[in-house]
Structures are given as structure tokens and as C-alpha cells.
Design a protein around this motif. Sequence first.
Motif, mmCIF file in Angstrom:
data_model
loop_
_atom_site.group_PDB
_atom_site.id
_atom_site.type_symbol
_atom_site.label_atom_id
_atom_site.label_comp_id
_atom_site.label_asym_id
_atom_site.label_seq_id
_atom_site.Cartn_x
_atom_site.Cartn_y
_atom_site.Cartn_z
ATOM 1 N N TYR A 160 0.849 -1.185 0.000
ATOM 2 C CA TYR A 160 0.000 0.000 0.000
ATOM 3 C C TYR A 160 0.889 1.241 0.000
ATOM 4 O O TYR A 160 1.984 1.235 0.579
ATOM 5 N N ASN A 172 -1.115 8.494 -1.292
ATOM 6 C CA ASN A 172 -1.320 9.227 -2.534
ATOM 7 C C ASN A 172 -0.183 10.222 -2.738
ATOM 8 O O ASN A 172 0.302 10.845 -1.799
ATOM 9 N N LYS A 222 -3.086 2.913 -8.778
ATOM 10 C CA LYS A 222 -4.319 2.504 -8.111
ATOM 11 C C LYS A 222 -4.076 2.125 -6.654
ATOM 12 O O LYS A 222 -5.001 2.146 -5.843
ATOM 13 N N CYS A 268 -3.634 4.839 -2.362
ATOM 14 C CA CYS A 268 -4.824 5.343 -1.660
ATOM 15 C C CYS A 268 -4.861 4.805 -0.240
ATOM 16 O O CYS A 268 -5.929 4.516 0.296
ATOM 17 N N GLY A 300 -7.057 6.343 2.557
ATOM 18 C CA GLY A 300 -8.003 7.202 1.866
ATOM 19 C C GLY A 300 -7.349 7.901 0.696
ATOM 20 O O GLY A 300 -6.140 8.153 0.675
ATOM 21 N N GLU A 301 -8.140 8.242 -0.294
ATOM 22 C CA GLU A 301 -7.606 8.817 -1.531
ATOM 23 C C GLU A 301 -6.976 10.183 -1.316
ATOM 24 O O GLU A 301 -6.062 10.580 -2.044
ATOM 25 N N SER A 321 -7.964 1.189 3.313
ATOM 26 C CA SER A 321 -7.519 1.753 2.045
ATOM 27 C C SER A 321 -8.689 1.764 1.083
ATOM 28 O O SER A 321 -9.648 0.994 1.234
ATOM 29 N N GLU A 322 -8.627 2.634 0.103
ATOM 30 C CA GLU A 322 -9.699 2.722 -0.886
ATOM 31 C C GLU A 322 -9.816 1.443 -1.711
ATOM 32 O O GLU A 322 -10.872 1.139 -2.253
ATOM 33 N N THR A 323 -8.724 0.689 -1.810
ATOM 34 C CA THR A 323 -8.752 -0.529 -2.618
ATOM 35 C C THR A 323 -9.279 -1.723 -1.842
ATOM 36 O O THR A 323 -9.509 -2.776 -2.430
ATOM 37 N N ASN A 329 -12.030 -3.726 0.663
ATOM 38 C CA ASN A 329 -13.452 -3.771 1.020
ATOM 39 C C ASN A 329 -13.553 -3.831 2.542
ATOM 40 O O ASN A 329 -13.737 -4.890 3.137
#
Length: 657
Positions: free
Chosen positions: A492, A495, A512, A515, A518-519, A574-576, A578
Motif C-alpha cells: 500500500y 497518494n 491505483k 490510496c 483514503g484517496e 484503504s480505498e482498494t 473492502n
Amino acid sequence: MVEHITGMLALIGVLSLLCQWVGWKLRLPAILPLLLCGLLLGPGLGWLQPDAIFGDLLFPIISLGVAVILFEGALTLNFKEIKEHGRMVTHLVSIGVLITWACVTPAAYFLLGFDWPIALLFGTLVVVTGPTVIVPMLRSVRPKSNLASILRWEGIVIDPIGALLAVLVFEYITVTADPTTHVMVSLGLTLLIGLGLGALGGYGIGMAIRKNIFPHYLRNTAVLTIMLGIFVGSNILQEESGLLTVTVMGIWLANMRAVDIADILEFKETLTVLLISALFILLAARLNSDAMLSLGWAGLGVLLVVMLVARPLSVWISGIGTSLTRADKWFLSWLAPRGIVAAAISSLFAIKLEQLNVAGSELIVPLVFLIIIGTVVVQSLTAGSWAQFLGVQAGSPQGLLMFGASKFSRELALILQSKNIPVVLTDTNYDNIRLARMQNLPVYFGNPASEHASNYLDLNGIGRVLVMSPYRQLNPLVSFHFQDLFGINKVYGLNSRDSSSARHQLSESYLKRLCLFGENVTYAKLASLMAKGAILKITSITDNFTHEHFRLRYGETAIPLVYITKENKVKIISETENNQQQNDIELISLLPLDAQEHAILQRAKEEAAEREAKAKAKEEAERASEAVKEQVRLSSTAEPELQATANNKEVKTNHNE
């Protein structure tokens, strides 16, 4: 002829790179594809004949290559670090070496008919394991962290110790093999020049580094050039004393105070990878297949002694007084692959001993290669099943490697460490590393994607990587390196607010992954929040205090980072990912100042509401109590009247009667 030599050199270089890549891709020791390549080109197809191509230059080439390998290995022998890695490592590289030597030497003498000097030399050549073969195995097998640490540090430390022992025995053999020299005088002169010139050279290089005599861009080149010059000079003063000199030089330099050799180590390791690859192909191509076949059952008997007698004895005796279990010792007893140091030194010694017509010297190299092939192949194929059978394999690694040891990373690491989650901080900024060490956090100083880190960075228990550094050029390199090692979904990154032109130079798969947390969370944002007083806090999320309660208390500026489940598993936010909201977890979050102020106000409101509710409840309770008292009073007043009425009725009844 010149074109042929040039072509073969280029071919060796390309094949070296290809073999290293195949080993990395298959997660096998690179020594296996290198060995197969050399055997195929040499004894197999007859395309590569080092003696015919290089002629008289072959011995100097191998000699200089071995000198660099020994010097680089000696640079890792820091005596303070040996003590830090526990009693078992200390015993294995001291008592274990002597036990292995004592077991293998008589085996070579009785089974193969070696003379005692050659048997002693062979025994010293096979006491070493080496990180280049053990580290890939550990990544594949994944034993418990303490066992992986023991094996890794044994391989690192034992290389220079075994090499030094082999050099001393070799010096003795060469002196006694020459009838024109006086044994004691020549041996004493060799030791005097080797030890004295090595110590003097190491001290001189150390002082030059400490006083910054060389500019930074010349430091590595200067150290390499001076080392090779001293190596050649030592051999001129006393033949074959150079190997002892460079080994002592490296050990002296590694133990000097206030001498930073990190850059030198990284440069030497890069050079050593090239030398090891090229040398191993050349050495394997020189193998005499007839000589290896002539070893027969006796050679296999020596291999069995190395694997089934010497190693278990050294482990079990070295393990006396340690906390290792029986299963731990049985696992360590099986895993001890031999590597490039044994092959390179044995080949160099064999060439010299053959020139001196020492009986049995022609069998040293085939026997050493037999030990290398046997230990690497057999143990690579069986170590995983053996570890599983013994129950010493580590579970799913939950630990985190953090690239970037900023204040934010250190605070996060401290919280994770308090929850028994393995964590390692790595950075190229020494000030950050120093502060992390002061907080007793495990650290690695340097580039975690370097060859040095591949051998020395302890990744036991580490399963994911958080790239949280400000180094925009280095971050992608670290990310790609560990994506190949752990998998793309295990790395990870924060950004990066780069320009569009710079972003187009990076792959979409990498972008991708930027993030983490968070983005909109960047390194600059985290650093700014920490500088303004943000804190990291761990909060229990339960059925009574849910995620909604958390947001209500701390507001929208709070940044959830990581949460730990009741099974002690770590989940990265993380945004990636779930990240389904669930209870019965411990949430680690970053609280900026306004989130802290929001929490204070919210608590004040909650306390005020609680006080108001308590006051209201108290008032209602008092009213209820008064109502009860009134009822009691009324009932007590009404009771005499009812009694009088009842009496009057009774009197009237009697009167009527």
C-alpha cells in the motif's frame, strides 16, 4: 580468438543475469540455475572451456573475484551484532563450526582416502552456509520467526569465519607442500603479513572514511581499489597471503567505531552478485564430470555425513542451554545448504594445489560441488514438508514493514507493537532511524529494495508493506520490489500529488494502490497534521460504541488507519480494500486537533445531556416518591374513617336485632 573471448564474456554476463532472474522468479536459490547453466555449457555441451579461453588469466580472475567476495563477507562480521542475535547463533558459528569440521574431516580421510591436510581443508570448506542460499529457502518455507532469524544470521556470520579458517589451513598446506621453504618461518611470515597488513589496511581505510578524505562519489571505488591493491601487495610480500589479508581487513573495518560502511556494503554486494554469478558459471563449467563420477558411493557417504551426522550434532550440542524445543532443533538440523563461498574458495585453492602437485587436490572441487548440489537440491525440495510435519511453520504473517520512519510511522508502529503485531521501520534518513531506535522499534537503515536488504532485512512475520515516505523517486521502486515479493495486494502507498507528466510515467496498477488510509491522504498531510498536534488513538468498537458513535464523537476529520480483529488480525484501511464495518475490533485512527476539540465538545454535550437526564430522572423519581407518600398518607387517613363506618354499621345491625 579475441572475438570468441569477447563473445563468451558477454554470454556469461547475460546468462548470469538470466539465472539470477530465474532464481528470483521461482523463489529458489540462484545457485541452482547458475550451476545448471555452467554444467550445461561446460561438461554438457562443451561450449564454455574456461581454461582454454582465459589460459594463464584464469587464476588471477578467480583470485581477484574471491578476494572481493571474502572482503564483502568480512564486512558483515560485527562482533557486537553476533551477541545480539542470541546464544544459538553464537554457538553455531563457534562450537558448531568445530563440530562440523571434526565430523567431515575424518569422513573425507576414511571414505575417500584423502591425506589429512586435504581432508582438513575440505572440512573447512563445507562449514559455511551463506545467506545467498538460505534466504530464498526461508521465504519459501516460512518457519517461525526465531528459527528463520537463527538460520539467516548463521549464514551471514559463518561466511567470513569459515573462509578465514579455510585460508589458514590452505596457507599451512601450501607452505608444507613446498620443500624449498622452512615451514615455521614461511607460516609465521604469512600470518604476520596477513594479520598485520590486514589490520593496518582496515584501520587506514576506516580513518579515511571517518575523516571524509574521499568525496562521496569516489568512496566506494576508492575502497575497492585500495583493497585490491593491498591484496596484490600482500601476495607479492608473501605468496598466497592476500586472502588472509583482505579477510582481516574487512573484519577490522566492520568493527571500527564511527565508521559508516553501509554505502560500501551496498556497492560491494552489487558487485559481488555479478562476480558470484559469473564465477559460478565459470567454476561449474570447469567441473570434470569423470572426476565427479569417480567419487562414487564414497562421495555420497561424505554427503550423508555432512547432512545427517555433522549438522544434527552441531545443532543439538549448540542448542544446550537455549530455549529451543525438540522440533526447533530437528528443523535446524535439516536446513544447512552450502553456497558460493565454498565453491569459489575451493576452486581457487584447487588450482594452486594442483600446481604444487598436492595429492587429492583434483577431487576437492568435484566433492565440494557434490555437497552444494546435494544440500541445496534435497533441502529445497523437503524443507517445507519437514517444517509442516514438525509444526514449526509460521501462520499467516500479520506484521507490517513501513518504508518511511517519520513521526507518524513511529507512533503507529508503537501502537501496533503494543498489540504484539510485528513491525519493522526502514528509512534512508538516519535521523528518523535513530529516533525509532530510541523508542526500541525494529529498524533497517537503507534502501529496503537493495541487495543488502534482501540478506539482512528481517522480514519474519511481515506480510504487508506500507510505503509512507517522502521519497517520490524511491517509493515506486520499493513498491514494485515488494509487490514481486509479497504480491500486488500486499503493498500500500500514500497518494502522491505529482504532476500529471510524472504520473504518466508510472503504471496504472501502481497508481491505483496509492490510496492508503483514503484517496486524499498524502505524506504532506500526515506530516502537517502531526506537526500541528494530531495524535494516534486506539478505540474499541463494540455493540455499545459503534462506528456511528465514533463518527459522532470525533467528527469527519478523524482518519481511520488500521483495525485489529479479536483474532489479532490486522486490516489496512484503504480505498482498494473492502473494509466492511464490523464490531468487536480495535480501531487505530489519527485525530487532528479539530477532531480532538470536537471530541471534547461532544463529551461535554454528552455529559451535559447525561446530567440533564440524571436530573430529570431524579426529579421524576422524587415526584413518584411524593406520589407514593401521598397515597400512603391518604390511605392512612382514610383507614380510621372506614373503620368507624364499619363499627357504626355493626352497631346498627345489633340494634335492629
